[in-house]
Design a protein around this motif. Structure first.
Motif, PDB file in Angstrom:
ATOM      1  N   CYS A 133       0.825  -1.205   0.000  1.00  0.00           N
ATOM      2  CA  CYS A 133       0.000   0.000   0.000  1.00  0.00           C
ATOM      3  C   CYS A 133       0.864   1.262   0.000  1.00  0.00           C
ATOM      4  N   LEU A 134       1.956   1.234   0.755  1.00  0.00           N
ATOM      5  CA  LEU A 134       2.850   2.399   0.821  1.00  0.00           C
ATOM      6  C   LEU A 134       3.574   2.658  -0.500  1.00  0.00           C
ATOM      7  N   LEU A 135       3.712   1.630  -1.304  1.00  0.00           N
ATOM      8  CA  LEU A 135       4.507   1.744  -2.532  1.00  0.00           C
ATOM      9  C   LEU A 135       3.668   2.052  -3.763  1.00  0.00           C
ATOM     10  N   ILE A 136       2.348   2.191  -3.601  1.00  0.00           N
ATOM     11  CA  ILE A 136       1.506   2.505  -4.751  1.00  0.00           C
ATOM     12  C   ILE A 136       0.918   3.893  -4.601  1.00  0.00           C
ATOM     13  N   MET A 137       0.375   4.402  -5.698  1.00  0.00           N
ATOM     14  CA  MET A 137      -0.131   5.768  -5.735  1.00  0.00           C
ATOM     15  C   MET A 137      -1.637   5.766  -5.943  1.00  0.00           C
ATOM     16  N   GLY A 138      -2.285   6.800  -5.416  1.00  0.00           N
ATOM     17  CA  GLY A 138      -3.698   7.020  -5.669  1.00  0.00           C
ATOM     18  C   GLY A 138      -3.882   7.901  -6.891  1.00  0.00           C
TER      19      GLY A 138
END
Length: 537
Positions: free
Chosen positions: A265-270
């Motif tokens: 989750c920390l390594l992906i972008m919204g």
């Protein structure tokens, strides 16, 4: 007036389903952005709620149900009109429309999805605004029904909105009712169900037991995926409160699995920068609930082509994201207690337990000192920003910032003072009883820090209080006579004595064990110890 027309339609004088839809449409359009209502119309809005629920109780066509639920959603923003809504029979009507009254039927009719979504939205407002509804939710076993609906959404398409509001309602129930929170955790396998929902929202693909595939060219999450993930994170945070102690192998596996998903989750972008920050903020909050022994999955053995951020062969991408997130929160300069303390606390505990994380962050935050001409709190580096926080007005913030730096220094007082100066560190040292030096209680590896040549040459000239090399200052006493010096000294003594007698200040001293105590007490302790030491000589 639109409210009067809506009342007539809800009372059955609107010409059937089409008439109800036609009359409610202007009311919905007029009030869709209204959150404060006219107290004078309170009784009319209560009657409108009753009329709408009477219509919904009967089999009406889908478009009419949607219009009625949209109007009820607007009305349910007002706490004062919810009395007729929060009865067991009326709550059951909404549960039925949200497909929460059945356990076996799959979500097949796509045409029903808008009704389900609107019913869930109504339930969210009603539960949030009514303590009676919260109690009824426990009686009606609403949490179990929501978990069941969530499982139905797992393999269905076009259900992101249903899933999102299902998760939001679970979040509200677990926030507002401690019994439901306990039920989710211990009876309904809420941690597993919510973790699965989070995993599905993030489209995680596993390459190893606790390692998700990393695709640096991956497109950002959609808005719906991001919202679903955020709601799942918030609900999981409530359900996993007080999870510091893991008592079984199964629990340990569950939290490691969750931590691996949170790393992903920390390594992906919204879809936007704000949504990305909200996603990462909720991931940080949830990581704070994960037992620190399970956080080793935040780092993993790294292949050559996988990342440039490595320490001791371990992938440090997620730790760098946490560090960047912390710095961004510091730079905002507001609401430190709510926005900064979770990530500071998380990094501190990670460093305390996981050596590779501590050494990586030490290299990033406290690199070897070279230039000591400026005070430690002056500048734009992460170290400068954290040192400034050590004297922040908020006690919790200053303690956490100091504790983080202290742990990076392996809880050694001399190392901390080198990077912060005695003045900035005094609060922490006084609280820990370390004003006389030494180190904290936690054990760390014995590897030593190495000083740069620049620091070694400047060290004799460093002011230990301020932590930097000061320009030589003229001594104001050089041009005074002995009588003037004595006069100024006595003047200072009298001023301090007056402040002490009036209890504006309280003279303190340091006990032999490094803790603070009133000056009279510390002096008497040293006087008692002196004869003993002279006799032994």
């Amino acid at each position: 007036m639109e409210l009067e027309a809506a009342l007539r339609a809800a009372a059955g004088r609107g010409g059937g389903n089409e008439g109800v839809e036609r009359v409610l449409a202007p009311y919905i359009e007029e009030n869709k952005a209204i959150f404060k209502f006219d107290p004078a119309d309170e009784e009319k809005r209560k009657k409108l709620c009753e009329g709408i629920l009477n219509i919904l109780e009967n089999d009406t066509k889908t478009s009419c149900q949607v219009a009625c639920l949209e109007a009820l959603r607007i009305l349910s923003r007002d706490k004062k009109v919810l009395v007729p809504v929060t009865t067991k029979s009326n709550m059951k009507i909404l549960l039925k429309l949200a497909k929460l009254d059945t356990t076996e039927d799959p979500l097949e009719e796509v045409s029903e999805y808008p009704v389900i979504v609107e019913a869930l939205k109504c339930l969210c407002n009603i539960v949030f605004n009514s303590a009676v509804a919260q109690k009824l939710s426990l009686e009606l076993n609403l949490a179990a029904k929501l978990c069941n609906l969530l499982k139905k959404c797992k393999d269905q398409k076009f259900v992101d909105d249903i899933k999102c509001f299902d998760l939001r309602l679970l979040f509200l129930l677990s926030l507002l009712h401690t019994d439901i929170r306990s039920q989710l955790r211990h009876e309904l396998q809420g941690v597993q169900v919510l973790t699965q929902a989070l995993e599905n929202s993030l489209n995680v693909i596993w390459t190893d037991e606790y390692k998700a595939a990393e695709d640096h060219d991956r497109s950002p999450l959609s808005l719906q995926e991001t919202d679903c993930a955020i709601e799942a994170l918030k609900a999981l945070f409530n359900v996993t409160l007080d999870s510091w102690n893991v008592h079984s192998k199964n629990e340990s596996h569950q939290f490691r699995y969750m931590a691996a998903i949170l790393r992903h989750c920390l390594l992906i972008m919204g879809p936007t920068e704000d949504k990305t920050e909200e996603l990462h903020s909720n991931a940080v909050n949830l990581l704070s609930n994960v037992p620190v022994s399970c956080l080793d999955v935040l780092i993993s053995p790294s292949s050559e082509e996988e990342t440039n951020l490595k320490y001791n062969g371990m992938n440090m991408d997620a730790i760098q994201v946490l560090l960047d997130f912390m710095e961004k929160r510091i730079d905002k300069g507001t609401s430190y207690r709510e926005s900064l303390t979770p990530v500071l606390s998380l990094l501190t505990e990670c460093c305390r337990v996981h050596r590779d994380i501590r050494k990586f962050l030490k290299a990033q935050v406290l690199p070897p000192l070279r230039d000591v001409t400026n005070r430690p709190e002056v500048g734009t580096t992460v170290r400068n920003k954290l040192v400034r926080l050590m004297t922040h007005v908020d006690l919790g913030v200053k303690q956490l910032a100091a504790e983080f730096l202290f742990v990076l220094c392996k809880e050694r007082v001399d190392s901390l003072l080198k990077y912060t100066g005695y003045g900035n560190a005094a609060g922490l040292l006084a609280a820990r009883g370390l004003l006389a030096g030494g180190r904290g209680d936690h054990w760390y590896s014995d590897d030593e820090d190495t000083d740069t040549e620049e620091y070694k040459s400047a060290k004799p000239n460093i002011n230990l209080i301020t932590g930097h090399v000061e320009e030589p200052m003229p001594n104001p006493m050089d041009e005074m006579t002995e009588e003037q010096k004595e006069y100024e000294a006595m003047k200072l003594v009298n001023m301090l004595d007056k402040l002490s007698r009036d209890e504006f200040i309280k003279p303190m001293g340091v006990r032999p064990d490094g803790s603070m105590a009133p000056l009279a007490e510390t002096v008497s302790q040293y006087q008692i110890n002196e004869p003993e030491s002279s006799e032994s000589d």
